[in-house]
Design an enzyme around this catalytic site. Structure first.
Site, PDB file in Angstrom:
ATOM      1  N   ARG A  33     -24.227  44.757  20.125  1.00 19.81           N
ATOM      2  CA  ARG A  33     -25.152  43.973  20.678  1.00 19.81           C
ATOM      3  C   ARG A  33     -26.367  44.545  20.641  1.00 19.81           C
ATOM      4  O   ARG A  33     -27.355  43.900  20.545  1.00 19.81           O
ATOM      5  CB  ARG A  33     -24.424  43.422  21.710  1.00 19.81           C
ATOM      6  CG  ARG A  33     -23.457  41.999  21.442  1.00 19.81           C
ATOM      7  CD  ARG A  33     -22.607  41.692  22.731  1.00 19.81           C
ATOM      8  NE  ARG A  33     -21.865  40.725  22.533  1.00 19.81           N
ATOM      9  CZ  ARG A  33     -20.566  40.687  21.878  1.00 19.81           C
ATOM     10  NH1 ARG A  33     -20.117  41.692  21.263  1.00 19.81           N
ATOM     11  NH2 ARG A  33     -19.888  39.566  21.721  1.00 19.81           N
ATOM     12  N   GLY A  96     -15.827  42.344  12.298  1.00 17.89           N
ATOM     13  CA  GLY A  96     -16.482  40.966  12.796  1.00 17.89           C
ATOM     14  C   GLY A  96     -17.630  40.902  13.341  1.00 17.89           C
ATOM     15  O   GLY A  96     -18.662  40.014  12.995  1.00 17.89           O
ATOM     16  N   SER A 170     -13.350  31.746  17.097  1.00 18.20           N
ATOM     17  CA  SER A 170     -13.999  32.968  17.554  1.00 18.20           C
ATOM     18  C   SER A 170     -15.298  32.892  18.405  1.00 18.20           C
ATOM     19  O   SER A 170     -16.063  32.155  17.931  1.00 18.20           O
ATOM     20  CB  SER A 170     -14.371  34.013  16.259  1.00 18.20           C
ATOM     21  OG  SER A 170     -15.002  35.230  16.751  1.00 18.20           O
ATOM     22  N   GLN A 172     -17.378  34.942  18.640  1.00 18.70           N
ATOM     23  CA  GLN A 172     -18.428  35.600  17.992  1.00 18.70           C
ATOM     24  C   GLN A 172     -19.585  34.610  17.214  1.00 18.70           C
ATOM     25  O   GLN A 172     -20.723  35.054  17.035  1.00 18.70           O
ATOM     26  CB  GLN A 172     -17.977  36.657  17.007  1.00 18.70           C
ATOM     27  CG  GLN A 172     -17.180  37.796  17.408  1.00 18.70           C
ATOM     28  CD  GLN A 172     -16.663  38.681  16.431  1.00 18.70           C
ATOM     29  OE1 GLN A 172     -16.558  38.427  15.203  1.00 18.70           O
ATOM     30  NE2 GLN A 172     -16.144  39.665  16.908  1.00 18.70           N
ATOM     31  N   GLU A 314      -7.967  40.212  22.635  1.00 18.02           N
ATOM     32  CA  GLU A 314      -7.926  41.313  22.131  1.00 18.02           C
ATOM     33  C   GLU A 314      -6.935  42.465  22.900  1.00 18.02           C
ATOM     34  O   GLU A 314      -6.524  43.399  22.582  1.00 18.02           O
ATOM     35  CB  GLU A 314      -9.223  41.982  21.939  1.00 18.02           C
ATOM     36  CG  GLU A 314      -9.955  42.403  23.476  1.00 18.02           C
ATOM     37  CD  GLU A 314     -11.278  42.523  23.112  1.00 18.02           C
ATOM     38  OE1 GLU A 314     -11.657  43.499  23.620  1.00 18.02           O
ATOM     39  OE2 GLU A 314     -12.015  41.966  22.621  1.00 18.02           O
ATOM     40  N   HIS A 341      -7.608  37.246  13.636  1.00 11.54           N
ATOM     41  CA  HIS A 341      -8.338  38.520  14.146  1.00 11.54           C
ATOM     42  C   HIS A 341      -8.305  39.318  12.550  1.00 11.54           C
ATOM     43  O   HIS A 341      -7.874  38.757  11.735  1.00 11.54           O
ATOM     44  CB  HIS A 341      -7.629  39.027  15.268  1.00 11.54           C
ATOM     45  CG  HIS A 341      -8.226  38.281  16.562  1.00 11.54           C
ATOM     46  ND1 HIS A 341      -8.537  39.112  17.614  1.00 11.54           N
ATOM     47  CD2 HIS A 341      -9.000  37.299  16.579  1.00 11.54           C
ATOM     48  CE1 HIS A 341      -8.994  38.444  18.588  1.00 11.54           C
ATOM     49  NE2 HIS A 341      -9.469  37.268  18.029  1.00 11.54           N
ATOM     50  N   ARG A 345      -2.513  38.442  14.176  1.00 16.89           N
ATOM     51  CA  ARG A 345      -1.975  39.459  15.168  1.00 16.89           C
ATOM     52  C   ARG A 345      -0.356  38.732  15.818  1.00 16.89           C
ATOM     53  O   ARG A 345       0.388  39.754  16.158  1.00 16.89           O
ATOM     54  CB  ARG A 345      -2.583  39.707  16.270  1.00 16.89           C
ATOM     55  CG  ARG A 345      -3.846  40.732  16.075  1.00 16.89           C
ATOM     56  CD  ARG A 345      -4.804  41.100  17.122  1.00 16.89           C
ATOM     57  NE  ARG A 345      -5.568  42.264  16.737  1.00 16.89           N
ATOM     58  CZ  ARG A 345      -6.736  42.311  17.251  1.00 16.89           C
ATOM     59  NH1 ARG A 345      -7.273  41.658  18.251  1.00 16.89           N
ATOM     60  NH2 ARG A 345      -7.628  43.491  16.822  1.00 16.89           N
ATOM     61  N   LYS A 411     -11.607  52.373  13.732  1.00 20.75           N
ATOM     62  CA  LYS A 411     -12.389  51.487  13.597  1.00 20.75           C
ATOM     63  C   LYS A 411     -13.266  51.147  14.902  1.00 20.75           C
ATOM     64  O   LYS A 411     -14.509  50.935  14.913  1.00 20.75           O
ATOM     65  CB  LYS A 411     -11.548  50.079  13.523  1.00 20.75           C
ATOM     66  CG  LYS A 411     -12.383  48.687  13.591  1.00 20.75           C
ATOM     67  CD  LYS A 411     -11.243  47.542  13.591  1.00 20.75           C
ATOM     68  CE  LYS A 411     -11.761  46.358  14.001  1.00 20.75           C
ATOM     69  NZ  LYS A 411     -12.846  45.783  13.206  1.00 20.75           N
TER      70      LYS A 411
END
Length: 430
Positions: A33, A96, A170, A172, A314, A341, A345, A411
């Site tokens: 961000r 993502g 999401s 996001q 998460e 995800h 998951r 990651k």
């Protein structure tokens, strides 16, 4: 998958209760961000103590490809905004945040910006953000797939305005529009329609970071966010440790009845990982926050959990792993969105935990776990870093557990294996 596979990692077993202090690298969510906001800001700025892992390196590369200066300076990133331009190619990897946060900025570029990523990233939902950008005046070609690969045809500006979006898969999608919205001619007003938005703390993080840069955000009405048009002030920012990445390390203290202290835990934060404090407390751990950090002491017996994890999804893989070792059943709820995800998951957890002998059942919106003795096996990760974390936690107390593709942890945590091994070497010396 046979044991001859070259990418199997034998998870180390804890020979005694873990006793360690751990320093967690910076937050992926804050780093990415901060990079986007710095790229869209009204002057140069510095992102200090950023996470350097695959997802954040991909973000830095994406911004460089659009003409933004992102330079390494003594471990920090110095960001110099410029006019965004194509043609550019953005590799999203399996991030993502790159696939969803960069297109709303790329519509401001002059020229075409092509996006692609790993095979699994092509499976992740993109429709809500692409539809929203088209509604707001952007042009995007994706051959009707609502997924990668796609091309943003930047016009050098973006009308903006009001858009309805279903962000139930999401958070996001909301954050993506918020991050760039102040640079749109009319700003942006986002109305979420549909089931509740998951991971609301991540949206609160985005709003807080915008306000810190002088952007006017009105989130007083439920499921509505209004960003006024205007400049994004350039500010230097210090990135907090990634608290979600603390989950496996704190869990190590929990499952071995030991002590783990995560150094430099912030007093106040919008990170979802901050909820580990209370969640592991409910499972029987003694947890204390002081000026040194967050210290967890494990219980003699792990308690089961009946909890809605909708806002902190998460954290589910590690929590589910710990729950298989509890003395009573656990019910993890509100996490149907985890099916979209890095991998599905819920399916991944139920498959891999069952392979170790766990009694686990997938429900409409979560998991039911009934403890029973576990045994070693190959634990597959599905290229999902948090699955690898879950396997490592269980490997502390389940002999002969091998984790496939432990490298996927890079990651968001570049040296997970080194940190894990160091934690256990301190345990041996304690």
């Amino acid at each position: 998958m046979g044991s001859h596979e070259p990418d199997l990692w034998s998870a180390p077993v804890a020979s005694a209760a873990v006793d360690a202090d751990v320093r967690i690298p910076g937050s992926k969510s804050i780093t990415n961000r901060a990079l986007i906001l710095a790229a869209l800001a009204d002057g140069p700025s510095v992102v200090r103590s950023p996470l350097r892992a695959r997802d954040t390196l991909l973000m830095a590369s994406a911004l460089r490809s659009l003409g933004v200066g992102v330079e390494d300076v003594d471990g920090d990133w110095s960001v110099t905004p410029g006019e965004l331009r194509g043609p550019a190619n953005v590799d999203c990897g399996l991030a993502g945040t790159v696939a969803r946060f960069v297109p709303p900025a790329a519509v401001l570029a002059r020229g075409d910006v092509e996006f692609d990523g790993d095979a699994q990233m092509r499976e992740r939902p993109m429709g809500p953000i692409l539809d929203a950008l088209r509604t707001l005046g952007g042009t995007i070609d994706d051959d009707g797939r609502n997924a990668l690969p796609l091309t943003v045809r930047g016009q050098g500006k973006m009308p903006g305005g009001t858009v309805e979006i279903d962000a139930s898969s999401s958070s996001q999608f909301v954050s993506a529009l918020l991050l760039a919205g102040a640079r749109y001619d009319a700003g942006v007003t986002i109305h979420h329609v549909g089931k509740p938005v998951p991971s609301l703390p991540h949206i609160e993080m985005t709003v807080g970071m915008l306000r810190a840069r002088g952007v006017e955000v009105d989130d007083s009405d439920p499921n509505t966010w209004r960003v006024a048009p205007g400049p994004i002030k350039a500010i230097d920012v210090e990135v907090e440790p990634d608290l979600s990445n603390a989950a496996p390390f704190l869990a190590a203290g929990l499952v071995t009845g030991g002590r783990v202290r995560v150094l430099s835990w912030p007093d106040e934060t919008s990170q979802p990982g901050d909820h580990l404090h209370e969640i592991f407390g409910l499972m029987g751990a003694h947890v204390r926050l002081d000026s040194e950090g967050l210290t967890l002491r494990g219980p003699e017996s792990i308690a089961g959990l009946d909890l809605d994890l909708h806002d902190v999804g998460e954290l589910t893989p590690v929590i589910a792993a710990v729950a298989t070792l509890a003395s009573e059943p656990s019910y993890l709820r509100g996490i149907a969105h985890l099916r979209g995800h890095e991998t599905d998951r819920l399916a991944a957890l139920s498959t891999e935990l069952a392979r170790l002998g766990a009694d686990i059942r997938e429900t409409d919106d979560g998991l039911e776990i009934r403890p029973r003795p576990l045994h070693g096996a190959v634990f597959r990760t599905y290229a999902d870093h948090r699955m690898a974390h879950a396997g490592a936690v269980l490997g502390l107390v389940v002999p002969d557990l091998q984790i496939e593709n432990i490298a996927t942890t890079s990651k968001t945590l570049p040296d997970f294996v080194g940190m894990w091994t160091a934690m256990l070497s301190r345990e041996a010396a304690a």
